[in-house]
Design a protein around this motif. Sequence first.
Motif, PDB file in Angstrom:
ATOM      1  N   ASP A  25       0.823  -1.220   0.000  1.00  0.00           N
ATOM      2  CA  ASP A  25       0.000   0.000   0.000  1.00  0.00           C
ATOM      3  C   ASP A  25       0.855   1.268   0.000  1.00  0.00           C
ATOM      4  O   ASP A  25       0.573   2.225   0.719  1.00  0.00           O
ATOM      5  CB  ASP A  25      -0.945   0.021   1.193  1.00  0.00           C
ATOM      6  CG  ASP A  25      -2.098  -0.957   1.049  1.00  0.00           C
ATOM      7  OD1 ASP A  25      -2.389  -1.374  -0.084  1.00  0.00           O
ATOM      8  OD2 ASP A  25      -2.713  -1.296   2.083  1.00  0.00           O
ATOM      9  N   GLN A  27       3.762   1.739   1.227  1.00  0.00           N
ATOM     10  CA  GLN A  27       4.670   1.853   2.371  1.00  0.00           C
ATOM     11  C   GLN A  27       5.742   0.778   2.285  1.00  0.00           C
ATOM     12  O   GLN A  27       5.441  -0.392   2.118  1.00  0.00           O
ATOM     13  CB  GLN A  27       3.898   1.701   3.686  1.00  0.00           C
ATOM     14  CG  GLN A  27       4.783   1.835   4.903  1.00  0.00           C
ATOM     15  CD  GLN A  27       4.006   1.754   6.207  1.00  0.00           C
ATOM     16  OE1 GLN A  27       2.795   1.640   6.239  1.00  0.00           O
ATOM     17  NE2 GLN A  27       4.718   1.825   7.309  1.00  0.00           N
ATOM     18  N   ASN A  67       0.079   6.835  21.462  1.00  0.00           N
ATOM     19  CA  ASN A  67      -0.673   7.173  20.251  1.00  0.00           C
ATOM     20  C   ASN A  67      -1.626   8.348  20.478  1.00  0.00           C
ATOM     21  O   ASN A  67      -2.842   8.226  20.280  1.00  0.00           O
ATOM     22  CB  ASN A  67      -1.438   5.928  19.761  1.00  0.00           C
ATOM     23  CG  ASN A  67      -1.975   6.075  18.359  1.00  0.00           C
ATOM     24  OD1 ASN A  67      -1.861   7.118  17.735  1.00  0.00           O
ATOM     25  ND2 ASN A  67      -2.573   5.015  17.858  1.00  0.00           N
ATOM     26  N   GLU A  71      -3.769   7.329  15.581  1.00  0.00           N
ATOM     27  CA  GLU A  71      -3.411   6.850  14.244  1.00  0.00           C
ATOM     28  C   GLU A  71      -3.512   5.337  14.145  1.00  0.00           C
ATOM     29  O   GLU A  71      -3.496   4.632  15.153  1.00  0.00           O
ATOM     30  CB  GLU A  71      -1.978   7.255  13.918  1.00  0.00           C
ATOM     31  CG  GLU A  71      -1.743   8.746  13.926  1.00  0.00           C
ATOM     32  CD  GLU A  71      -0.295   9.065  13.682  1.00  0.00           C
ATOM     33  OE1 GLU A  71       0.126   8.990  12.510  1.00  0.00           O
ATOM     34  OE2 GLU A  71       0.424   9.357  14.661  1.00  0.00           O
ATOM     35  N   LYS A  72      -3.588   4.871  12.890  1.00  0.00           N
ATOM     36  CA  LYS A  72      -3.500   3.445  12.572  1.00  0.00           C
ATOM     37  C   LYS A  72      -2.420   3.317  11.511  1.00  0.00           C
ATOM     38  O   LYS A  72      -2.665   3.572  10.333  1.00  0.00           O
ATOM     39  CB  LYS A  72      -4.816   2.909  12.009  1.00  0.00           C
ATOM     40  CG  LYS A  72      -5.931   2.819  12.979  1.00  0.00           C
ATOM     41  CD  LYS A  72      -7.093   2.109  12.288  1.00  0.00           C
ATOM     42  CE  LYS A  72      -8.387   2.401  12.954  1.00  0.00           C
ATOM     43  NZ  LYS A  72      -9.497   1.750  12.237  1.00  0.00           N
ATOM     44  N   ARG A  73      -1.202   2.957  11.961  1.00  0.00           N
ATOM     45  CA  ARG A  73      -0.105   2.797  11.017  1.00  0.00           C
ATOM     46  C   ARG A  73       1.099   2.178  11.716  1.00  0.00           C
ATOM     47  O   ARG A  73       1.122   2.029  12.924  1.00  0.00           O
ATOM     48  CB  ARG A  73       0.272   4.109  10.358  1.00  0.00           C
ATOM     49  CG  ARG A  73       0.863   5.146  11.281  1.00  0.00           C
ATOM     50  CD  ARG A  73       1.066   6.463  10.535  1.00  0.00           C
ATOM     51  NE  ARG A  73       1.746   7.430  11.346  1.00  0.00           N
ATOM     52  CZ  ARG A  73       2.907   7.981  11.040  1.00  0.00           C
ATOM     53  NH1 ARG A  73       3.525   7.660   9.925  1.00  0.00           N
ATOM     54  NH2 ARG A  73       3.456   8.879  11.827  1.00  0.00           N
ATOM     55  N   TYR A  82       9.092  -2.212  14.810  1.00  0.00           N
ATOM     56  CA  TYR A  82       8.113  -1.161  14.530  1.00  0.00           C
ATOM     57  C   TYR A  82       7.370  -0.763  15.791  1.00  0.00           C
ATOM     58  O   TYR A  82       7.264  -1.536  16.736  1.00  0.00           O
ATOM     59  CB  TYR A  82       7.060  -1.660  13.513  1.00  0.00           C
ATOM     60  CG  TYR A  82       7.605  -1.781  12.121  1.00  0.00           C
ATOM     61  CD1 TYR A  82       7.513  -0.729  11.223  1.00  0.00           C
ATOM     62  CD2 TYR A  82       8.234  -2.942  11.706  1.00  0.00           C
ATOM     63  CE1 TYR A  82       8.032  -0.837   9.953  1.00  0.00           C
ATOM     64  CE2 TYR A  82       8.763  -3.063  10.436  1.00  0.00           C
ATOM     65  CZ  TYR A  82       8.657  -2.004   9.566  1.00  0.00           C
ATOM     66  OH  TYR A  82       9.177  -2.099   8.305  1.00  0.00           O
ATOM     67  N   GLY A  86      -2.494   1.903  16.745  1.00  0.00           N
ATOM     68  CA  GLY A  86      -3.823   1.453  16.364  1.00  0.00           C
ATOM     69  C   GLY A  86      -4.820   1.603  17.487  1.00  0.00           C
ATOM     70  O   GLY A  86      -4.560   2.244  18.499  1.00  0.00           O
ATOM     71  N   CYS A  98      -4.281  -1.935  13.445  1.00  0.00           N
ATOM     72  CA  CYS A  98      -3.186  -0.998  13.150  1.00  0.00           C
ATOM     73  C   CYS A  98      -3.134  -0.663  11.659  1.00  0.00           C
ATOM     74  O   CYS A  98      -2.063  -0.382  11.110  1.00  0.00           O
ATOM     75  CB  CYS A  98      -1.869  -1.586  13.630  1.00  0.00           C
ATOM     76  SG  CYS A  98      -1.839  -1.844  15.422  1.00  0.00           S
ATOM     77  N   GLY A  99      -4.268  -0.716  10.999  1.00  0.00           N
ATOM     78  CA  GLY A  99      -4.317  -0.383   9.580  1.00  0.00           C
ATOM     79  C   GLY A  99      -3.918  -1.567   8.723  1.00  0.00           C
ATOM     80  O   GLY A  99      -4.759  -2.382   8.376  1.00  0.00           O
ATOM     81  N   LEU A 100      -2.633  -1.681   8.386  1.00  0.00           N
ATOM     82  CA  LEU A 100      -2.160  -2.784   7.556  1.00  0.00           C
ATOM     83  C   LEU A 100      -2.324  -4.131   8.230  1.00  0.00           C
ATOM     84  O   LEU A 100      -2.434  -5.145   7.559  1.00  0.00           O
ATOM     85  CB  LEU A 100      -0.675  -2.618   7.210  1.00  0.00           C
ATOM     86  CG  LEU A 100      -0.282  -1.582   6.195  1.00  0.00           C
ATOM     87  CD1 LEU A 100       1.237  -1.561   6.026  1.00  0.00           C
ATOM     88  CD2 LEU A 100      -0.950  -1.830   4.864  1.00  0.00           C
TER      89      LEU A 100
END
Length: 131
Positions: A25, A27, A67, A71-73, A82, A86, A98-100
Motif C-alpha cells: 500500500d 509503504q 498514540n 493513528e492506525k499505522r 516497529y 492502532g 493498526c491499519g495494515l
Amino acid sequence: MTASIVAATFIATEGDYLEAVIEVDGQRLHVMDEFGGAQMAAGTQFQAELWPMASEIDDWDAIFDANPGREKRLLRLDGWRYLALGVVTQVDPVVCDCGLLQVEDAFHTRDERCVGAYVGVTLARLDACLA
C-alpha cells in the motif's frame, strides 16, 4: 498472533530469514524474509502474510500514551522493529487494528473499557511469508 494477507511488491533482501524490503500500500516495510526473496526479481508482485511479533517489554503507561494522534499505522523504529499504532477492537485476547495489520496479544487485559482506546505497541519483528 494472526497473519494479515496483503498484496506486496518485492524490493530487496539480504537472504532467507534475514532482512528484506517489501512495499505494501505504498509503504516500504522491512521484514524477516520467510518468502524466498532471493529467488525473486525486484518488482515481483506476490501475496504476503505479515506476522507481527509483539515485544514483551512495553509497560501499560507506554502502550496507552504512545498514540496521542489516534493513528492506525506502522512506524519503523530500526531493522524490522516497529511501533504499531492502532485502536483496541477487543479484549481477552486483545486485538489492535493498526491499519495494515491486526496485532493480537500485544498486551493482556479483560477490561472492556480498553476497547476503543488508541495505543502503540512495539513489534520486536515483522515477518513476511508467502500467502
